[in-house]
Design a protein around this motif. Structure first.
Motif, short mmCIF file in Angstrom:
data_model
loop_
_atom_site.label_atom_id
_atom_site.label_comp_id
_atom_site.label_asym_id
_atom_site.label_seq_id
_atom_site.Cartn_x
_atom_site.Cartn_y
_atom_site.Cartn_z
N GLY A 98 -72.43 22.95 -27.88
CA GLY A 98 -72.55 21.65 -27.79
C GLY A 98 -72.40 20.59 -29.22
N LEU A 99 -72.12 21.16 -30.10
CA LEU A 99 -71.90 20.73 -31.33
C LEU A 99 -70.76 19.59 -31.41
N ASP A 100 -71.04 18.60 -32.22
CA ASP A 100 -70.07 17.54 -32.64
C ASP A 100 -68.60 18.08 -33.08
N GLU A 101 -67.53 17.63 -32.66
CA GLU A 101 -66.23 17.80 -33.09
C GLU A 101 -65.84 17.99 -34.57
N ASN A 102 -66.36 16.95 -35.11
CA ASN A 102 -66.39 16.66 -36.54
C ASN A 102 -67.17 17.98 -37.40
N VAL A 103 -68.33 18.22 -36.94
CA VAL A 103 -69.17 19.18 -37.25
C VAL A 103 -68.53 20.75 -37.32
N ILE A 104 -67.89 20.90 -35.89
CA ILE A 104 -67.31 21.96 -35.58
C ILE A 104 -65.84 22.40 -36.61
N SER A 105 -65.10 21.14 -36.73
CA SER A 105 -64.11 21.23 -37.60
C SER A 105 -64.44 21.64 -38.89
N ARG A 106 -65.40 21.19 -39.57
CA ARG A 106 -65.79 21.21 -40.83
C ARG A 106 -66.51 22.75 -41.09
N ASP A 107 -67.22 23.22 -39.96
CA ASP A 107 -67.97 24.42 -40.10
C ASP A 107 -66.68 25.71 -39.72
#
Length: 142
Positions: A98-107
């Protein structure tokens, strides 16, 4: 991708993986990859890209012809596929959580190069399990 085929692929650095990932993406979207396109995608100089592409050619991961572009070799394609699989798996895992897409992309960009094959195998099994158990996912997201 089978674990035994992954283990036969050459070890690569995160820089090499980034290049192979970009080259593969460019070939898929444009039908070709050139130094100028890679430089634009990675936001670095064409001279730096040329140096790395020549290295990738020497290592047998790409076939490079000056002024013409490059194609991935069979080994280069296999490494690029491994990288794409890692990227997709991590993205899928973090989305399930359930993480935010921006967080996912960066991580994902940082994680995909630094997690062992063994850990990826466990993450893949865990992701499949979580996808089949919505109640557990709901509890994790609370």
């Amino acid at each position: 991708m089978a674990a035994d085929s992954i283990s036969t692929l050459p070890r690569t650095t995160s820089a090499v993986e980034d290049y192979l990932e970009r080259i593969s993406d460019l070939i898929k979207t444009k039908g070709y990859a050139r130094v100028v396109d890679i430089a634009a995608e990675l936001k670095i100089s064409q001279a730096s890209v040329t140096t790395m592409v020549q290295r990738l050619d020497a290592e047998g991961l790409v076939k490079y012809e000056k002024y013409r572009g490059m194609v991935l070799t069979e080994t280069g394609e296999a490494v690029a596929a491994r990288i794409a699989h890692r990227h997709e798996l991590l993205t899928q895992f973090l989305r399930v959580l359930g993480l935010d897409e921006n967080v996912i992309s960066r991580d994902v960009e940082g994680m995909e190069h630094h997690v062992s094959a063994e850990t990826f195998a466990v993450l893949e099994r865990l992701t499949r399990h979580l996808e089949s158990d919505p109640k557990l996912v709901e509890k994790l997201r609370e």
